[in-house]
Structures are given as C-alpha cells and as structure tokens.
Scaffold this motif. Structure first.
Motif, PDB file in Angstrom:
ATOM      1  N   LEU A 288       0.819  -1.204   0.000  1.00  0.00           N
ATOM      2  CA  LEU A 288       0.000   0.000   0.000  1.00  0.00           C
ATOM      3  C   LEU A 288       0.857   1.260   0.000  1.00  0.00           C
ATOM      4  CD1 LEU A 288      -2.896  -0.881   2.461  1.00  0.00           C
ATOM      5  CD2 LEU A 288      -2.653  -1.386   0.044  1.00  0.00           C
ATOM      6  N   TRP A 289       0.372   2.267  -0.718  1.00  0.00           N
ATOM      7  CA  TRP A 289       1.011   3.581  -0.739  1.00  0.00           C
ATOM      8  C   TRP A 289      -0.099   4.622  -0.623  1.00  0.00           C
ATOM      9  CZ3 TRP A 289       6.085   5.151  -0.726  1.00  0.00           C
ATOM     10  CH2 TRP A 289       6.301   6.519  -0.907  1.00  0.00           C
ATOM     11  N   SER A 290      -0.118   5.347   0.487  1.00  0.00           N
ATOM     12  CA  SER A 290      -1.190   6.304   0.710  1.00  0.00           C
ATOM     13  C   SER A 290      -0.723   7.355   1.701  1.00  0.00           C
ATOM     14  CB  SER A 290      -2.448   5.601   1.250  1.00  0.00           C
ATOM     15  OG  SER A 290      -3.463   6.531   1.503  1.00  0.00           O
ATOM     16  N   ASP A 291      -1.382   8.510   1.679  1.00  0.00           N
ATOM     17  CA  ASP A 291      -1.030   9.572   2.620  1.00  0.00           C
ATOM     18  C   ASP A 291      -2.002   9.610   3.799  1.00  0.00           C
ATOM     19  OD1 ASP A 291      -3.244  10.414   1.275  1.00  0.00           O
ATOM     20  OD2 ASP A 291      -2.481  12.396   0.752  1.00  0.00           O
ATOM     21  N   ASN A 292      -2.805   8.547   3.966  1.00  0.00           N
ATOM     22  CA  ASN A 292      -3.687   8.476   5.135  1.00  0.00           C
ATOM     23  C   ASN A 292      -3.609   7.072   5.735  1.00  0.00           C
ATOM     24  OD1 ASN A 292      -6.045   6.692   4.199  1.00  0.00           O
ATOM     25  ND2 ASN A 292      -5.944   8.207   2.552  1.00  0.00           N
ATOM     26  N   ASN A 339      -4.479  -9.716   8.756  1.00  0.00           N
ATOM     27  CA  ASN A 339      -4.238  -8.980   7.520  1.00  0.00           C
ATOM     28  C   ASN A 339      -4.523  -7.495   7.709  1.00  0.00           C
ATOM     29  OD1 ASN A 339      -3.355  -9.137   4.812  1.00  0.00           O
ATOM     30  ND2 ASN A 339      -5.460  -9.021   4.060  1.00  0.00           N
ATOM     31  N   TYR A 340      -5.575  -7.200   8.468  1.00  0.00           N
ATOM     32  CA  TYR A 340      -5.938  -5.810   8.772  1.00  0.00           C
ATOM     33  C   TYR A 340      -4.786  -5.108   9.494  1.00  0.00           C
ATOM     34  CZ  TYR A 340      -8.127  -2.031  11.500  1.00  0.00           C
ATOM     35  OH  TYR A 340      -8.415  -0.834  12.092  1.00  0.00           O
ATOM     36  N   LEU A 341      -4.207  -5.757  10.506  1.00  0.00           N
ATOM     37  CA  LEU A 341      -3.096  -5.172  11.262  1.00  0.00           C
ATOM     38  C   LEU A 341      -1.879  -4.960  10.355  1.00  0.00           C
ATOM     39  CD1 LEU A 341      -3.217  -7.140  14.641  1.00  0.00           C
ATOM     40  CD2 LEU A 341      -4.036  -4.823  14.184  1.00  0.00           C
ATOM     41  N   LYS A 342      -1.622  -5.930   9.491  1.00  0.00           N
ATOM     42  CA  LYS A 342      -0.490  -5.828   8.576  1.00  0.00           C
ATOM     43  C   LYS A 342      -0.646  -4.635   7.639  1.00  0.00           C
ATOM     44  CE  LYS A 342       2.157  -8.556   5.230  1.00  0.00           C
ATOM     45  NZ  LYS A 342       2.234  -9.847   4.496  1.00  0.00           N
ATOM     46  N   LEU A 343      -1.854  -4.454   7.095  1.00  0.00           N
ATOM     47  CA  LEU A 343      -2.108  -3.339   6.198  1.00  0.00           C
ATOM     48  C   LEU A 343      -2.073  -2.005   6.931  1.00  0.00           C
ATOM     49  CD1 LEU A 343      -4.947  -4.832   3.955  1.00  0.00           C
ATOM     50  CD2 LEU A 343      -2.514  -4.628   3.438  1.00  0.00           C
ATOM     51  N   GLN A 344      -2.509  -2.003   8.189  1.00  0.00           N
ATOM     52  CA  GLN A 344      -2.439  -0.792   8.999  1.00  0.00           C
ATOM     53  C   GLN A 344      -0.992  -0.353   9.177  1.00  0.00           C
ATOM     54  OE1 GLN A 344      -5.239   1.015   9.213  1.00  0.00           O
ATOM     55  NE2 GLN A 344      -5.353   1.082  11.436  1.00  0.00           N
ATOM     56  N   ARG A 345      -0.102  -1.305   9.443  1.00  0.00           N
ATOM     57  CA  ARG A 345       1.316  -0.983   9.606  1.00  0.00           C
ATOM     58  C   ARG A 345       1.897  -0.421   8.299  1.00  0.00           C
ATOM     59  NH1 ARG A 345       1.210  -5.843  12.699  1.00  0.00           N
ATOM     60  NH2 ARG A 345       1.946  -7.061  10.912  1.00  0.00           N
ATOM     61  N   GLU A 346       1.502  -1.034   7.181  1.00  0.00           N
ATOM     62  CA  GLU A 346       1.978  -0.558   5.879  1.00  0.00           C
ATOM     63  C   GLU A 346       1.515   0.868   5.613  1.00  0.00           C
ATOM     64  OE1 GLU A 346       1.314  -2.995   2.449  1.00  0.00           O
ATOM     65  OE2 GLU A 346       1.938  -4.821   3.489  1.00  0.00           O
ATOM     66  N   LEU A 347       0.248   1.142   5.942  1.00  0.00           N
ATOM     67  CA  LEU A 347      -0.292   2.472   5.711  1.00  0.00           C
ATOM     68  C   LEU A 347       0.390   3.519   6.589  1.00  0.00           C
ATOM     69  CD1 LEU A 347      -4.096   1.703   5.337  1.00  0.00           C
ATOM     70  CD2 LEU A 347      -2.629   2.735   3.605  1.00  0.00           C
ATOM     71  N   TYR A 348       0.668   3.145   7.824  1.00  0.00           N
ATOM     72  CA  TYR A 348       1.341   4.074   8.738  1.00  0.00           C
ATOM     73  C   TYR A 348       2.739   4.398   8.209  1.00  0.00           C
ATOM     74  CZ  TYR A 348       3.649   5.899  12.901  1.00  0.00           C
ATOM     75  OH  TYR A 348       4.366   6.683  13.767  1.00  0.00           O
ATOM     76  N   TYR A 349       3.460   3.371   7.802  1.00  0.00           N
ATOM     77  CA  TYR A 349       4.803   3.567   7.261  1.00  0.00           C
ATOM     78  C   TYR A 349       4.739   4.386   5.973  1.00  0.00           C
ATOM     79  CZ  TYR A 349       9.411   2.421   5.369  1.00  0.00           C
ATOM     80  OH  TYR A 349      10.678   2.488   4.856  1.00  0.00           O
TER      81      TYR A 349
END
Length: 379
Positions: A288-292, A339-349
């Motif tokens: 994921l690549w996002s600013d939020n 999977n939700y937690l993993k994607l949350q970490r990706e979004l934060y980074y």
C-alpha cells in the motif's frame, strides 16, 4: 476587360478561396477525434482552459514505451516525447506520465506538462527501495481479477480492496473461469465474508458469460483497470470486450494454477460502448502507498474498534476490547484481522514516507527557485 469585370473576378477568387479554407476547416472538424469518450471531462477541460493561449492541445496517454508515449489527441494517435524542461522539473518517478494521464502537448507532439490527476492507482515500488510507482492514472473502477480455482486468495483480494478504497477508486471483483469451477457457491460465501458490499461479476470468457456486467460498470468516458496475478484471464477479457485479439494470451499451468506474464506493458483500450479499459501485467505484490491511515475494506473491524473502551486501543491486550471479543466469538475471522493489522502498519509507514517525500520536494523546489533567481541577478 473593363475595370468592373476585374473587380468582379477578383472578388469571386477571394470568396472561392475563403470557401475552400472554410471547407477544409469543416473537414478537419469531421476528422477530429471525440476525446470526451476517452474521459476528457470538465475536470480536465478546466485545466486546459487556463493554458489554452499557449497553443497547446490535450491528449491522453494510451501506451508507454520506455521514453516514448502513445497519446490520443484531437487529431488522432501520436507518438510523443517529454520536453527538456519537463525532465528538469521532475523530482520523483511518479512525476512522469503513465497510462491514463492527461497531458498538454505542443504542435510538434512534445509533452509540455502533465494535468492534475483525478485519481491514481499506485503502490510502493517492489523491493527495499521506498518510492511510489503509479500503475495507472485517472481510473474510475478498479477491477480485481481472480480465477475460480486455487489462485483465489481472500487476503490478496482484501489488499486490492484496501488499495482501491484508499485511493478513491471504486472496486469491483471479477471472477474468471466459471466454466471450469464445480463449486461457485463456496466462492460466493468467501466473498460475502470479505466484500459484502462490492460488485462481484462471475465470468467465463470461453462461454461469453458475465461480460455485460463489465460493460455496465464502464459507461461512456469512464475508465477501468484490470489488476491481478498472471494467468487469471485479464488479457483474455480484454480480447472478449474488444471483440478481437488485441492482447496475446496463454493458458495457466494445470499443476499449480499459475500463469505466465502475457502482458508486458500497460495499455488503454477504447471499448464499443466508449468506455475505457487498461490492461496491466500480472502483479506479484502490491504494498500500500497512501497519505492516510484508513484501511478501506475493513468496515466490520473498524465498527467493532469504535466500541472499544479506549480510543487508542491496539486490540492486543487492552481491557474491554470489542475487537478481541468479536474474534473470540467468531464474528471476525482471525486471519482477516491479522491482515488488517499488517495493512495498517503498511499504511502508517507509507504516510511517514509520504510526509518525508513532501518535505524533500519542497526543499528541492526552494533550492531550484533560489538558483534561478541567482542566475537572474547575475544577468
């Protein structure tokens, strides 16, 4: 020949020349491409109006080939290149045009500028390097393509859904190879668990089933993009939608249900109903690549999260955690939560890297501006 006759003949000659020029202009208009069907709407028209006095023309990128771009303009398809000034203004790779972008070109088919993007489908570049890679621009619908066999992966679909929702693109799921599936109901149940509100289209390119459902999502001027693993049938669907073979296809391997890359570059096609579809090479990973930090597609988990005792609950060991309780009661699938937690970490980074990029870009702009002003003072 008297004087009046000469004036009469000269007048007829001028009127005749004027009529010829007018006729040519009418013929040019008749041969002009209707770029509105390619998605040229008010969002891009307003941007063009601000630059219309610069003798530029609008065009949409329909193919990218190394340093050359295939662009659809009012005058038809052209091969365009970037101007030297454009190169000098680029800070990141994502600043370069990609398939789906709208451009401003001069009469020599030199790309002068890139119009503001309405949406963009992007990911973190594969590997260790931290950068944004834009897969397609100005997309209305993201078609997540997966086949009804061992290739089907709920966690991967969740990732694609999060990508679409985070980037403001409508998601839809296309299930291919329905003619070779013996238990479609089982897949419907899986989809209801991870994407109950998302449009799902079951298709068979071989039997031409479900194709109208794709057309329904792409009205005139709308743009969709196919995304999915190699061998799931993306290029086959493009050929069926186009009514002819425009993309090469290969069958998947029977032993592991995996396919080979048949599409080597991204390309935009105009459909019979004047909708647009972008075919992409098979994707092995999409970070994921996002600013939020919003994980789209996990509304069920976030609904329980709002019921937790603490607003900053991490759902690990806190008291009165509604999410953990829902997991214990089998209201939330444990693997889905991971999977939700993993994607949350990706979004934060990703959001941290986005802020860092913005800071670097600002510093480079200031440095460039100072350099230009310094050169002006020397003159």
């Amino acid at each position: 020949m008297d004087h009046n006759t000469c004036i009469y003949d000269y007048t007829n000659l001028v009127m005749g020349a004027t009529e010829i020029r007018s006729s040519r202009r009418m013929m040019d208009k008749l041969h002009m491409i209707n770029i509105e069907k390619y998605g040229y709407d008010s969002f891009f028209k307003q941007q063009f109006e601000l630059r219309k006095n610069e003798n530029l023309v609008p065009g949409r990128v329909i193919g990218v080939y190394k340093s050359a771009y295939k662009v659809m303009t009012l005058n038809g398809e052209v091969i365009a290149e970037l101007s030297g000034n454009y190169y000098n203004r680029v800070i990141y790779k994502s600043d370069f045009p990609c398939v789906g972008d709208w451009l401003l070109l001069n009469k020599s088919n030199i790309i002068i500028d890139l119009m503001e993007r309405k949406t963009k489908l992007s990911r973190k570049t594969p590997g260790k390097k931290v950068d944004e890679q834009i897969l397609a621009a100005n997309v209305d619908v993201l078609f997540i393509v997966t086949s009804l066999n061992k290739e089907f992966n709920s966690r991967r679909i969740e990732r694609y859904l999060a990508t679409a929702i985070n980037q403001g693109i409508k998601p839809a799921i296309i299930l291919t190879k329905m003619d070779a599936c013996n238990d479609v109901v089982a897949y419907i149940e899986k989809l209801n668990q991870i994407a109950p509100e998302v449009t799902c289209i079951f298709t068979s390119a071989y039997e031409k089933v479900g194709i109208e459902g794709i057309f329904d999502e792409l009205s005139e001027g709308k743009t969709g993009v196919f995304i999915g693993s190699s061998g799931v049938g993306k290029s086959t669907l493009v050929n069926v939608l186009m009514g002819e073979e425009v993309q090469k296809t290969f069958d998947i391997r029977i032993q592991d249900h995996k396919g080979r890359h048949t599409t080597t570059h991204r390309e935009l096609f105009i459909l019979a109903n004047n909708g647009n579809i972008i075919d992409t090479p098979g994707i092995r990973e999409i970070h994921l690549w996002s600013d939020n930090n919003s994980s789209g597609g996990f509304e069920d988990i976030e609904e329980y999260a709002r019921q937790c005792r603490f607003r900053d609950c991490q759902h690990i060991h806190e008291h009165d955690c509604a999410v953990r309780k829902a997991i214990e009661e089998n209201k939330i699938d444990k693997e889905r939560f991971k999977n939700y937690l993993k994607l949350q970490r990706e979004l934060y980074y990703s959001s941290l890297q986005h802020d860092k990029r913005e800071k670097i870009a600002f510093q480079k702009q200031i440095k460039r501006k100072s350099k230009i002003e310094g050169l002006s003072l020397k003159k």
